[in-house]
Motif scaffolding. Structure first.
Motif, PDB file in Angstrom:
ATOM      1  N   LYS A 251      -5.843   3.408   4.428  1.00  0.00           N
ATOM      2  CA  LYS A 251      -5.585   1.922   4.001  1.00  0.00           C
ATOM      3  C   LYS A 251      -4.609   1.791   2.776  1.00  0.00           C
ATOM      4  O   LYS A 251      -4.148   0.997   2.405  1.00  0.00           O
ATOM      5  CB  LYS A 251      -6.978   1.171   4.224  1.00  0.00           C
ATOM      6  N   VAL A 252      -5.229   2.707   1.693  1.00  0.00           N
ATOM      7  CA  VAL A 252      -4.622   2.420   0.690  1.00  0.00           C
ATOM      8  C   VAL A 252      -3.487   3.591   0.126  1.00  0.00           C
ATOM      9  O   VAL A 252      -2.561   2.964  -0.173  1.00  0.00           O
ATOM     10  CB  VAL A 252      -5.672   2.543  -0.472  1.00  0.00           C
TER      11      VAL A 252
ATOM     12  N   ARG B  91      -8.140  -3.152  -3.458  1.00  0.00           N
ATOM     13  CA  ARG B  91      -7.833  -2.201  -2.169  1.00  0.00           C
ATOM     14  C   ARG B  91      -8.923  -0.860  -2.241  1.00  0.00           C
ATOM     15  O   ARG B  91      -9.205  -0.693  -1.098  1.00  0.00           O
ATOM     16  CB  ARG B  91      -6.403  -1.939  -2.078  1.00  0.00           C
ATOM     17  N   ILE B  92      -9.131  -0.272  -3.280  1.00  0.00           N
ATOM     18  CA  ILE B  92      -9.839   0.487  -3.470  1.00  0.00           C
ATOM     19  C   ILE B  92     -11.606   0.256  -3.398  1.00  0.00           C
ATOM     20  O   ILE B  92     -12.217   0.793  -2.419  1.00  0.00           O
ATOM     21  CB  ILE B  92     -10.054   1.182  -4.737  1.00  0.00           C
TER      22      ILE B  92
ATOM     23  N   TYR C  49      -4.662  -5.774  -7.541  1.00  0.00           N
ATOM     24  CA  TYR C  49      -4.436  -5.433  -6.237  1.00  0.00           C
ATOM     25  C   TYR C  49      -4.799  -4.237  -5.893  1.00  0.00           C
ATOM     26  O   TYR C  49      -5.583  -4.081  -4.779  1.00  0.00           O
ATOM     27  CB  TYR C  49      -3.092  -5.742  -5.749  1.00  0.00           C
ATOM     28  N   PHE C  50      -4.318  -3.088  -6.680  1.00  0.00           N
ATOM     29  CA  PHE C  50      -4.946  -1.800  -6.555  1.00  0.00           C
ATOM     30  C   PHE C  50      -6.418  -1.553  -6.633  1.00  0.00           C
ATOM     31  O   PHE C  50      -7.076  -0.896  -5.555  1.00  0.00           O
ATOM     32  CB  PHE C  50      -4.049  -0.814  -7.241  1.00  0.00           C
TER      33      PHE C  50
ATOM     34  N   THR D 100     -12.125  -0.327   0.318  1.00  0.00           N
ATOM     35  CA  THR D 100     -12.131   0.881   1.370  1.00  0.00           C
ATOM     36  C   THR D 100     -13.071   2.222   0.783  1.00  0.00           C
ATOM     37  O   THR D 100     -13.133   3.184   1.426  1.00  0.00           O
ATOM     38  CB  THR D 100     -10.871   1.464   1.446  1.00  0.00           C
ATOM     39  N   TYR D 101     -13.289   2.672  -0.291  1.00  0.00           N
ATOM     40  CA  TYR D 101     -13.945   3.355  -0.972  1.00  0.00           C
ATOM     41  C   TYR D 101     -15.299   3.580  -0.441  1.00  0.00           C
ATOM     42  O   TYR D 101     -16.166   2.469  -0.929  1.00  0.00           O
ATOM     43  CB  TYR D 101     -13.829   3.422  -2.613  1.00  0.00           C
TER      44      TYR D 101
ATOM     45  N   GLY E 292       0.889  -1.313  -0.205  1.00  0.00           N
ATOM     46  CA  GLY E 292      -0.050  -0.099   0.169  1.00  0.00           C
ATOM     47  C   GLY E 292       0.775   1.147  -0.030  1.00  0.00           C
ATOM     48  O   GLY E 292       2.037   1.248  -0.002  1.00  0.00           O
TER      49      GLY E 292
ATOM     50  N   PHE F  84     -10.081   5.035   2.748  1.00  0.00           N
ATOM     51  CA  PHE F  84      -9.156   5.165   1.294  1.00  0.00           C
ATOM     52  C   PHE F  84      -8.067   5.785   1.723  1.00  0.00           C
ATOM     53  O   PHE F  84      -6.977   5.163   1.304  1.00  0.00           O
ATOM     54  CB  PHE F  84     -10.142   5.511   0.412  1.00  0.00           C
TER      55      PHE F  84
END
Length: 413
Positions: free
Chosen positions: A224-225, A110-111, A106-107, A114-115, A85, A221
């Motif tokens: 965590k990202v 992650r969004i 992976y990106f 958390t978005y 991250g 976001f």
């Protein structure tokens, strides 16, 4: 990043010929938080009409007011080797020039985790290599004096909304039919530019965060990202400052005192801007206290200043409340919580202990309001207002001048 630097990058999206975008990648996420479609291709392989639509999105991502819609954020962890991250992940994506499909997948995941958004949205990423032109001391661009290539990624997160139902003409059939509803891409609500372009050079210690809204910043976001230090949203800074002034002044909250605070605050900000050659200006506790003292606030009221300031601008507590409000309506899993559920997530982000001056200081207008009227006066000319006691009533008095109009109609003074 200052406005001039933001505009330099933004201007690259004015024309297809100048944009220099090497690659475009994206992911369409539906309302069930499922990846419906991903794509990754050379930008110049797109039809010209589509390229112009994308350029509009990228320009909008970098539009707004620095400190309000466009916010510099520093990475909490400057280790670029950790690719889970933050800086490490963004570096991996950037250095691959968007060609590492595993990193992109992976990106996107992650969004999605958390978005905070109800509905469908589109994640867009571009990679560009900008050959920074040299500039003379008087601001003239030198075509053959490039010292650095600025390699960056720009991310835009755009809502997807269903088009309205209606009737339309079918050219093939020559008949009127019901139009098919589709999900249309709207202008972005969130995005970021990495690395930052500070002093017209690559600054991989920071990124420029973009938010259409000034009251929410997608706290989970961000933490965590992106893994950057957070700031209070502009709206919360403004509202918090107004509440703080009111609490400190108490029964000394007269028109004259509040006006003096606003004028001295503006003067302090202008002086700081001159000292920092137009850079973004922030206000701390000491500079605000000096404003209160200069404005004639009594020592008795100033004794509560430090306590009230700490209570009102405990950034970490406010950020935690923002996260709690954000996750209350969500029920998806997130990494870092005890049970894996968003509701059990505990924020740990570093929060910047500062206020952006333009969010709390009167920039253009001084506003006087009650339930029956709104009066706006240029912050440069607040001296035209004074208070007087007339027939036993305290009144605001404004001199009538020769250029006075009422609803656009000139009146005699």
């Amino acid at each position: 990043m200052i406005k001039k630097e933001i505009n330099e990058i933004k201007s690259l999206f004015d024309t297809i010929q100048d944009c220099g975008i090497l690659r475009l990648a994206g992911c369409y996420v539906n309302g069930e938080k499922t990846k419906v479609k991903t794509f990754n291709e050379s930008f110049y392989n797109l039809p010209e009409e589509e390229m112009y639509k994308y350029l509009e999105i990228f320009r909008k991502t970098l539009s707004g007011t620095p400190g309000k819609n466009l916010i510099d954020m520093q990475f909490v962890n400057q280790d670029s080797e950790n690719e889970s991250g933050g800086k490490g992940l963004l570096n991996k994506i950037r250095k691959s020039e968007l060609k590492d499909e595993d990193a992109l997948k992976y990106f996107y995941d992650r969004i999605i985790d958390t978005y905070n958004y109800v509905g469908s949205y589109l994640i867009l990423l571009i990679y560009q290599a900008y050959d920074i032109p040299g500039v003379t001391t008087d601001g003239i661009e030198l075509e053959d004096a490039s010292d650095e290539v600025y390699n960056y990624i720009l991310c835009s997160i755009c809502p997807m909304k269903l088009t309205k139902p209606g009737l339309g003409f079918d050219d093939d059939l020559g008949e009127i039919h019901t139009l098919k509803q589709i999900f249309a891409v709207e202008l972005p609500e969130t995005g970021f530019l990495y690395p930052a372009f500070n002093e017209r050079s690559t600054d991989d210690t920071a990124l420029l965060y973009s938010s259409k809204k000034t009251d929410v910043l997608q706290d989970v976001f961000i933490e965590k990202v992106l893994e950057v230090s957070a700031m209070l949203p502009a709206k919360q800074q403004k509202e918090g400052f107004n509440e703080f002034v009111s609490e400190v002044l108490g029964n000394e909250s007269s028109f004259e005192t509040v006006l003096a605070i606003q004028e001295n605050l503006k003067e302090t900000v202008n002086n700081k801007k001159m000292e920092s050659v137009g850079e973004t200006v922030f206000l701390d506790k000491e500079s605000m206290r000096n404003v209160f003292e200069k404005s004639g606030v009594s020592q008795e009221r100033l004794e509560t200043f430090d306590k009230k300031f700490n209570e009102q601008f405990d950034m970490k507590k406010i950020h935690e409340r923002n996260v709690e409000a954000e996750i209350a309506s969500e029920d998806f899993e997130v990494e870092g919580s005890a049970s894996g559920r968003m509701a059990d997530y505990v924020p740990t982000v570093k929060v910047e202990e500062k206020l952006f001056a333009d969010n709390v200081a009167p920039v253009r207008n001084f506003e006087v309001r009650n339930k029956n009227m709104v009066l706006r006066v240029s912050s440069k000319h607040t001296d035209i207002i004074e208070t007087r006691v007339i027939d036993g009533k305290k009144c605001l008095v404004i001199e009538l001048t020769d250029d006075l109009t009422v609803n656009g109609i000139p009146v005699e003074s």
